[in-house]
Enzyme design. Structure first.
Site, PDB file in Angstrom:
ATOM      1  NE  ARG A   1      -4.423  -1.499   0.053  1.00  0.00           N
ATOM      2  CZ  ARG A   1      -4.513  -2.628  -0.685  1.00  0.00           C
ATOM      3  NH1 ARG A   1      -3.837  -2.353  -1.405  1.00  0.00           N
ATOM      4  NH2 ARG A   1      -6.062  -3.143  -0.784  1.00  0.00           N
TER       5      ARG A   1
ATOM      6  CG  HIS B   1      -3.478  -0.891  -6.674  1.00  0.00           C
ATOM      7  ND1 HIS B   1      -3.607   0.023  -5.560  1.00  0.00           N
ATOM      8  CD2 HIS B   1      -3.763  -2.267  -6.796  1.00  0.00           C
ATOM      9  CE1 HIS B   1      -3.901  -0.850  -4.457  1.00  0.00           C
ATOM     10  NE2 HIS B   1      -3.487  -2.375  -5.338  1.00  0.00           N
TER      11      HIS B   1
ATOM     12  CD  GLU C   1      -3.120   3.299  -5.175  1.00  0.00           C
ATOM     13  OE1 GLU C   1      -4.144   2.608  -5.740  1.00  0.00           O
ATOM     14  OE2 GLU C   1      -2.332   2.424  -4.614  1.00  0.00           O
TER      15      GLU C   1
HETATM   16  O1  DGY Z   1      -5.208  -5.450  -1.969  1.00  0.00           O
HETATM   17  C1  DGY Z   1      -5.512  -6.636  -2.712  1.00  0.00           C
HETATM   18  O2  DGY Z   1      -5.665  -7.225  -2.673  1.00  0.00           O
HETATM   19  C2  DGY Z   1      -5.127  -5.455  -4.329  1.00  0.00           C
HETATM   20  O3  DGY Z   1      -4.298  -4.504  -4.154  1.00  0.00           O
HETATM   21  C3  DGY Z   1      -6.329  -4.349  -3.953  1.00  0.00           C
HETATM   22  O4  DGY Z   1      -6.418  -4.351  -3.743  1.00  0.00           O
END
Ligand code: DGY
Length: 327
Positions: A244, A292, A273
């Site tokens: 993250r 992402h 994002e």
């Molecule tokens: O957490 C997750 O699996 C991915 O980043 C999608 O949000």
């Protein structure tokens, strides 16, 4: 079972940035009567009694006290990925509602993106592509060099299911693998991939050519990688983030990249994002940013829906859920 008798599943919308993918609607419809957020808000009184589960795609719909109060029969919130940092687990649990996620569905595709970022960054793939297609290019320079991933040292921070998948791929690249885990040493995984455990994250940071972040975002890992950690890394090292955005202090990263504290960064995740178009990270040459992409494959998204359905059905039938997330 007639459709109107099926348990109601609240989704944000079909399609759109955070909606359920069009291709997966049929699968959900086999089991649930789908109710979009717009329909719910327009017919709250009639529908609130019917909804027993919510499917969250990315971080929408926002699950707050107001939503929880308006769903008296809610049993489960099924999160579409593995990260649940956007959910207030304690609040949700105080309403007697369970939370599930989909760790198996996302681990391969996210590990693949980690490797893609590492390879692309080391071999300057994006830059190379621009040179190859540019109308200004007359000949390819002989001294335009990248770094080799094969045989380099990879430091994995967070040896969960995705971290382990990254390690397996790195083994095939003959990399030396170090890992740090805050909670638990993973001896079985260590042996399987020939990884070395670093009890102190500092040791991993100092020795790695590539450092990849695969931790959950929690209050403990918020800005986990800041100025001090970046300064411990080699000036030739690259930081890769597939967890993250907020695990890395962006201000410290900008400074480190501008001043040669580390060589490069490759980020699949940022905060927010997307980044504002005038964000200093976007102005740097030694950075690679992707939108992402971790779970963005046809296979992973389909598996996510299937895994979420299995979780919801178990919850509604009072069975153990395959992937319950505890507060
Ligand atoms: O957490 C997750 O699996 C991915 O980043 C999608 O949000």
């Amino acid at each position: 079972m007639a459709k109107q008798e099926q348990p109601g599943l609240l989704i944000l919308e079909i399609g759109g940035v955070c909606g359920v993918l069009e291709g997966h609607v049929e699968l959900l419809k086999k089991h649930f009567h789908l109710i979009t957020m717009n329909e719910f808000l327009k017919n709250k009184e009639r529908l609130s009694e019917k909804i027993k589960s919510v499917f969250i795609y990315a971080d929408r719909p926002v699950v707050d006290r107001e939503l929880l109060q308006s769903l008296p029969h809610l049993k489960v919130i099924a999160n579409s990925g593995v990260g649940v940092n956007h959910l207030d687990l304690k609040l949700i649990s105080s309403f007697g509602v369970k939370v599930t996620n989909t760790p198996h569905a996302v681990s391969d595709s996210t590990a693949d993106i980690g490797m893609a970022l590492m390879l692309a960054s080391a071999r300057r793939l994006v830059e190379g592509c621009q040179i190859a297609v540019s109308p200004q290019t007359e000949r390819f320079a002989a001294d335009w060099l990248g770094d080799e991933v094969t045989g380099a040292t990879l430091g994995i921070i967070g040896m969960g299911s995705i971290g382990y998948k990254v390690a397996k791929r790195a083994k095939a690249f003959e990399m030396k693998i170090l890992y740090h885990n805050r909670n638990q040493r993973k001896e079985e995984e260590e042996q399987a991939v020939g990884a070395r455990y670093c009890e102190k994250m500092e040791d991993l940071l100092q020795q790695s050519d590539f450092v990849i972040l695969v931790v959950n975002l929690t209050p403990q890992t918020h800005k986990f990688i800041g100025k001090r950690e970046l300064e411990l890394m080699k000036p030739t090292a690259t930081l890769i983030n597939i967890s993250r955005g907020a695990v890395v202090d962006h201000d410290a990263l900008v400074e480190a990249l501008q001043n040669g504290i580390i060589k490069a960064a490759a980020l699949d995740v940022t905060y927010p994002e997307p980044l504002p178009r005038d964000h200093p990270l976007l102005k740097l040459k030694n950075i690679l940013i992707t939108p992402h992409l971790g779970i963005k494959t046809d296979k992973a998204t389909r598996m996510i829906t299937e895994e979420a359905v299995a979780n919801i059905l178990a919850a509604l039938n009072g069975l153990p859920m395959p992937n319950e997330v505890f507060p």
